[in-house]
Motif scaffolding. Sequence first.
Motif, PDB file in Angstrom:
ATOM      1  N   VAL A   1     -19.420   0.648   4.700  1.00  0.00           N
ATOM      2  CA  VAL A   1     -19.803   1.956   3.823  1.00  0.00           C
ATOM      3  C   VAL A   1     -20.318   1.862   2.614  1.00  0.00           C
ATOM      4  CG1 VAL A   1     -18.595   4.072   3.533  1.00  0.00           C
ATOM      5  CG2 VAL A   1     -17.748   2.721   5.335  1.00  0.00           C
TER       6      VAL A   1
ATOM      7  N   ILE B   1     -20.441  -0.320  16.224  1.00  0.00           N
ATOM      8  CA  ILE B   1     -19.780   1.056  16.454  1.00  0.00           C
ATOM      9  C   ILE B   1     -19.974   1.527  17.704  1.00  0.00           C
ATOM     10  CG2 ILE B   1     -19.664   3.328  15.693  1.00  0.00           C
ATOM     11  CD1 ILE B   1     -19.585   2.219  12.900  1.00  0.00           C
TER      12      ILE B   1
ATOM     13  N   GLN C   1     -18.089   0.122  20.498  1.00  0.00           N
ATOM     14  CA  GLN C   1     -16.690   0.652  20.587  1.00  0.00           C
ATOM     15  C   GLN C   1     -16.659   1.763  21.159  1.00  0.00           C
ATOM     16  OE1 GLN C   1     -14.638  -0.696  16.896  1.00  0.00           O
ATOM     17  NE2 GLN C   1     -16.231  -1.895  16.433  1.00  0.00           N
ATOM     18  N   ILE C   2     -17.717   2.664  20.919  1.00  0.00           N
ATOM     19  CA  ILE C   2     -17.572   3.873  21.598  1.00  0.00           C
ATOM     20  C   ILE C   2     -17.733   3.999  23.121  1.00  0.00           C
ATOM     21  CG2 ILE C   2     -18.683   6.415  21.646  1.00  0.00           C
ATOM     22  CD1 ILE C   2     -19.399   5.883  18.683  1.00  0.00           C
TER      23      ILE C   2
ATOM     24  N   VAL D   1     -13.535   9.798  17.960  1.00  0.00           N
ATOM     25  CA  VAL D   1     -13.641   8.602  18.636  1.00  0.00           C
ATOM     26  C   VAL D   1     -14.639   7.814  17.933  1.00  0.00           C
ATOM     27  CG1 VAL D   1     -14.669   7.252  20.811  1.00  0.00           C
ATOM     28  CG2 VAL D   1     -13.214   9.366  21.036  1.00  0.00           C
ATOM     29  N   ALA D   2     -15.889   8.675  17.238  1.00  0.00           N
ATOM     30  CA  ALA D   2     -17.126   7.875  16.656  1.00  0.00           C
ATOM     31  C   ALA D   2     -16.730   7.391  15.337  1.00  0.00           C
ATOM     32  CB  ALA D   2     -18.140   8.965  16.481  1.00  0.00           C
TER      33      ALA D   2
ATOM     34  N   PRO E   1     -14.019   3.422  15.071  1.00  0.00           N
ATOM     35  CA  PRO E   1     -14.465   2.039  14.609  1.00  0.00           C
ATOM     36  C   PRO E   1     -14.442   1.954  13.135  1.00  0.00           C
ATOM     37  CG  PRO E   1     -15.576   3.072  16.513  1.00  0.00           C
ATOM     38  CD  PRO E   1     -14.781   3.975  15.924  1.00  0.00           C
ATOM     39  N   LEU E   2     -14.826   2.814  12.639  1.00  0.00           N
ATOM     40  CA  LEU E   2     -14.987   3.003  11.030  1.00  0.00           C
ATOM     41  C   LEU E   2     -13.463   2.762  10.417  1.00  0.00           C
ATOM     42  CD1 LEU E   2     -17.759   3.468   9.862  1.00  0.00           C
ATOM     43  CD2 LEU E   2     -16.826   5.767   9.340  1.00  0.00           C
TER      44      LEU E   2
ATOM     45  N   ARG F   1     -12.645  -1.010  10.962  1.00  0.00           N
ATOM     46  CA  ARG F   1     -13.391  -2.034  10.091  1.00  0.00           C
ATOM     47  C   ARG F   1     -12.550  -2.123   8.824  1.00  0.00           C
ATOM     48  NH1 ARG F   1     -18.867  -0.433   8.871  1.00  0.00           N
ATOM     49  NH2 ARG F   1     -19.576  -0.654  11.006  1.00  0.00           N
TER      50      ARG F   1
ATOM     51  N   ALA G   1     -12.026   4.198   1.573  1.00  0.00           N
ATOM     52  CA  ALA G   1     -12.523   2.928   2.168  1.00  0.00           C
ATOM     53  C   ALA G   1     -13.528   3.203   3.373  1.00  0.00           C
ATOM     54  CB  ALA G   1     -11.642   1.974   2.707  1.00  0.00           C
ATOM     55  N   ALA G   2     -13.251   4.189   4.114  1.00  0.00           N
ATOM     56  CA  ALA G   2     -14.284   4.583   5.016  1.00  0.00           C
ATOM     57  C   ALA G   2     -15.031   5.710   4.978  1.00  0.00           C
ATOM     58  CB  ALA G   2     -13.212   4.879   6.423  1.00  0.00           C
ATOM     59  N   GLY G   3     -14.875   6.047   3.695  1.00  0.00           N
ATOM     60  CA  GLY G   3     -16.048   7.267   3.314  1.00  0.00           C
ATOM     61  C   GLY G   3     -15.852   8.711   3.953  1.00  0.00           C
TER      62      GLY G   3
ATOM     63  N   TYR H   1       1.738   7.632  13.933  1.00  0.00           N
ATOM     64  CA  TYR H   1       1.923   6.391  13.505  1.00  0.00           C
ATOM     65  C   TYR H   1       2.067   6.183  12.045  1.00  0.00           C
ATOM     66  CZ  TYR H   1       0.613   5.564  18.363  1.00  0.00           C
ATOM     67  OH  TYR H   1       0.655   5.666  19.619  1.00  0.00           O
TER      68      TYR H   1
ATOM     69  N   TYR I   1       0.023  -2.554  12.307  1.00  0.00           N
ATOM     70  CA  TYR I   1       0.254  -1.405  13.296  1.00  0.00           C
ATOM     71  C   TYR I   1      -0.761  -0.580  13.694  1.00  0.00           C
ATOM     72  CZ  TYR I   1       3.249   1.180  16.484  1.00  0.00           C
ATOM     73  OH  TYR I   1       3.927   2.077  17.566  1.00  0.00           O
TER      74      TYR I   1
ATOM     75  N   TYR J   1      -3.554  -2.118  15.553  1.00  0.00           N
ATOM     76  CA  TYR J   1      -3.475  -2.308  17.160  1.00  0.00           C
ATOM     77  C   TYR J   1      -3.439  -0.922  17.877  1.00  0.00           C
ATOM     78  CZ  TYR J   1      -0.658  -2.686  21.292  1.00  0.00           C
ATOM     79  OH  TYR J   1      -0.439  -2.995  22.447  1.00  0.00           O
TER      80      TYR J   1
ATOM     81  N   ARG K   1     -15.177  -8.499  18.111  1.00  0.00           N
ATOM     82  CA  ARG K   1     -14.190  -7.417  18.266  1.00  0.00           C
ATOM     83  C   ARG K   1     -14.282  -7.301  19.617  1.00  0.00           C
ATOM     84  NH1 ARG K   1     -13.784  -7.211  13.659  1.00  0.00           N
ATOM     85  NH2 ARG K   1     -14.338  -5.784  12.146  1.00  0.00           N
TER      86      ARG K   1
END
Lengths: 260, 260
Positions: free
Chosen positions: A212, A228, A231-232, B43-44, B47-48, B51, B72-74, B90, B101, B104, B139
Motif C-alpha cells: 500500500v 489479491i 485470493q478472491i 472479500v476484495a 487479502p489486503l 498482507r 497499514a491497509a490504507g 475475533y 489468530y 488464521y 500464499r
Amino acid sequence: MTVASPRHPSRPGRAGRLSPLELRHVIRRPSQPRERGIPEATVARLPLYLRALNGMAERGLATVSSEDLAAAAGVNSAKLRKDLSHLGSYGTRGVGYDVEYLIYQISRELGLTQDWAVAIVGVGNLGRALANYGGFVSRGFRVAALLDADPEVVGDHIAGLNVEHIDELEAVIGQRGVSIVVLATPAAAAQQVADRVVAAGVTSILNFAPVVLSVPEGVDIRKVDLSIELQILAFHEQRKTDRMTGGPAMADEWPEAVDL
Amino acid sequence: MTVASPRHPSRPGRAGRLSPLELRHVIRRPSQPRERGIPEATVARLPLYLRALNGMAERGLATVSSEDLAAAAGVNSAKLRKDLSHLGSYGTRGVGYDVEYLIYQISRELGLTQDWAVAIVGVGNLGRALANYGGFVSRGFRVAALLDADPEVVGDHIAGLNVEHIDELEAVIGQRGVSIVVLATPAAAAQQVADRVVAAGVTSILNFAPVVLSVPEGVDIRKVDLSIELQILAFHEQRKTDRMTGGPAMADEWPEAVDL
DNA sequence: GTCCCTTTGTGAACCCATGCACAAAGTGGG
DNA sequence: CCCACTTTGTGCATGGGTTCACAAAGGGAC
Ligand SMILES: NC(=O)c1ccc[n+]([C@@H]2O[C@H](COP(=O)([O-])OP(=O)(O)OC[C@H]3O[C@@H](n4cnc5c(N)ncnc54)[C@H](O)[C@@H]3O)[C@@H](O)[C@H]2O)c1
Ligand SMILES: NC(=O)c1ccc[n+]([C@@H]2O[C@H](COP(=O)([O-])OP(=O)(O)OC[C@H]3O[C@@H](n4cnc5c(N)ncnc54)[C@H](O)[C@@H]3O)[C@@H](O)[C@H]2O)c1
C-alpha cells in the motif's frame, strides 16, 4: 490506432442546414459547459466500451445500438446508456450510436487524443514483459523510459529502449514529460521510488508491487495485484466446492495445535 | 508461508477454565453457523488485511488495533471493523486483534489453508513473468502446469516446470486437480481457450487478455487489464491539468475534418 | 404529412457500501 | 471491587451505483 476526427453522423460537411439534433449540440455548449462530474464507476467502464467500439469499427460497422454495444462490453444496456449520457447526447433515437463518432468522444473524454509519456521503473521479469507489450502504444501511451537500479540491467536494450539508471529518474521525468509512472520494482523499494517519483512532479502511478503506497493528496494510484485476484477467486472457489459437499467440514473450528 | 493453526489468544492450552469470550465462540457455532454472506467488497479487502497482518507477524507484533491495521491497509478503521465482523467476533475490546489468530481466520475464510493448483495458459512475455513470480507460491497457490500452443515454446523449462502443449489441457487439468486457470494468451485465442478450460470443469479464471470472456453461469472470471488502468489514470491526469489551465481548450468541439 | 416502429435518455426505486458516533465490553491500576 | 480508559462491534444516516420501465424523439414507409 490514432484517433481520427470524425464528424457527427448527420453533421453536414461544411455549411448547410443544421438539423435539430446538431443544433442542440451547438447550442448547448456555451450554456451548459458539459457536466464536469463523471462517476468513477463510469470512467472505469469507458475503456471497455472503447475497446468494443474499436472492434466494431474494424469490422466496418457504422452504427450500434446500446443493446449490442452493452452485450459486447458485457454490461447492462441501461447502464451503458446512462454512462454515455454523462458525456452528452451522442446517440440518435431509433438508430443508435455512430461508431466512429462515439470512439472519438470517449477517446477525448479519457484524454487519449493526446499521447502520454510513460516510464517503467523496475525492469525485471514483469517490467520486461510490460516493456515488450504492444497493446500499450496502441492507445495513446508511449513508453518513454525504462529505469532500474541494478547495474547488470542498466544498458540493456529492450523493445528499442535503453534501460537507464534510476539516478536519472528526475531528469528523465522532467525532460521527457513523463506523466504516468509504472512501478514494477520489488515491494521493498516501491514506497521509496514512489516518493521520488512524486517529488519529481508525477501525479499518476500504476503500482504492481504488493504494498500500500502512501502518497500525498492529489496523486492518483492504481494498483494491479495478481495475488489479491487469485485470493478472491480462491474464496469463491471454496464456496462453490463447499456448497457441493454440504458446507465446510468444521467451519468455525480450529485444528488442535500441538501443545507443549 | 504455511498457515499455522494458532489458538485463540486467550484460549487455554488444553483443559482449563473457559473465559466468557471463549465460551461465546464455542457456544455460538451450532446455533448460528457463521453468517454465510460476506459482501463482495469485503472479500476484495481481506487479502489486503492479510498482507498487512503478515508483515506485522514478521515484525513480532502480537496484537493490533483496528486503527493500526486499517492504517497499514490504507482503509478507514470503521470499515475494517465491519469487514472483520463479517467473519466473526475475533477481536478483544480494549485490546485489539491477535495477529496470528486473525491471520488464521482470514486465511481460512479465503480458502488459503488448502493449496490451489494453478495452470498458466500462454507462456509468452507475460506468462513467463508470472511463472517466475515468487509471490505466487507464497500464499497457497502452486503453479501446476504451463501450457502453450507454439511448438517453439513447448518443452522450455521455466521456473522448474516443463511447458506442455495445449492439447494436454484437459488431461493436465483433470490429473493435477487444477482449479484456477490464468489466461495469458493473445486476445484472439482467449475465448476459445476459456471455452475448453470451462468444459474441462474449471470454474475460476484469471484473464489477462483484453477481451470480455463469455462463460456460463457459475464460472468466476476476474480480469487484469493494464490498458484499462492506464486509461483511467489518463482520465484523471487530464482533469488535473485541465484544472490548472482553466478547463479544456475547446471541450465539446471537434476538430474540423478534412472534407472531400 | 401521418403513422408505426425502434431506440435513446432519464425518473425513480432499490440495493450495497461507507463512515460517523456510541453503547457495550474488556483491561489494568489501585 | 471499582473506576478510568481503550477499543470493538454496530445502528443509522448518507451517498453512489444499478436496474426497471417508459415517455419522448427520431427514422422510414407510404
Ligand atoms: N512477475 C510477476 O508476474 C508479478 C506479478 C504480480 C506482481 N509482481 C510484482 O511486481 C514487482 C516486480 O516483479 P518482478 O517479478 O519483475 O521482480 P524482479 O525482481 O524480477 O524485478 C524487479 C526489478 O526492480 C529493480 N529494482 C530494485 N530496486 C529498485 C529501485 N530502487 N529502483 C529501480 N529499480 C529497482 C531490480 O533491479 C529488478 O530488475 C514485484 O513487486 C512483484 O511482487 C510481479
Ligand atoms: N505483456 C504484457 O505486459 C501484457 C500486459 C497486459 C496484457 N497483456 C495481455 O496478455 C496476453 C499475453 O501477452 P504477452 O505479451 O505474453 O503475449 P505473447 O504473444 O508474448 O504470448 C502469448 C503466448 O500465448 C501462446 N498462445 C497463442 N495461442 C494460444 C492458444 N490457443 N493456446 C495456448 N497458448 C497460445 C503463444 O504461443 C504465446 O507464447 C495478451 O492478451 C496481452 O494482450 C500483456
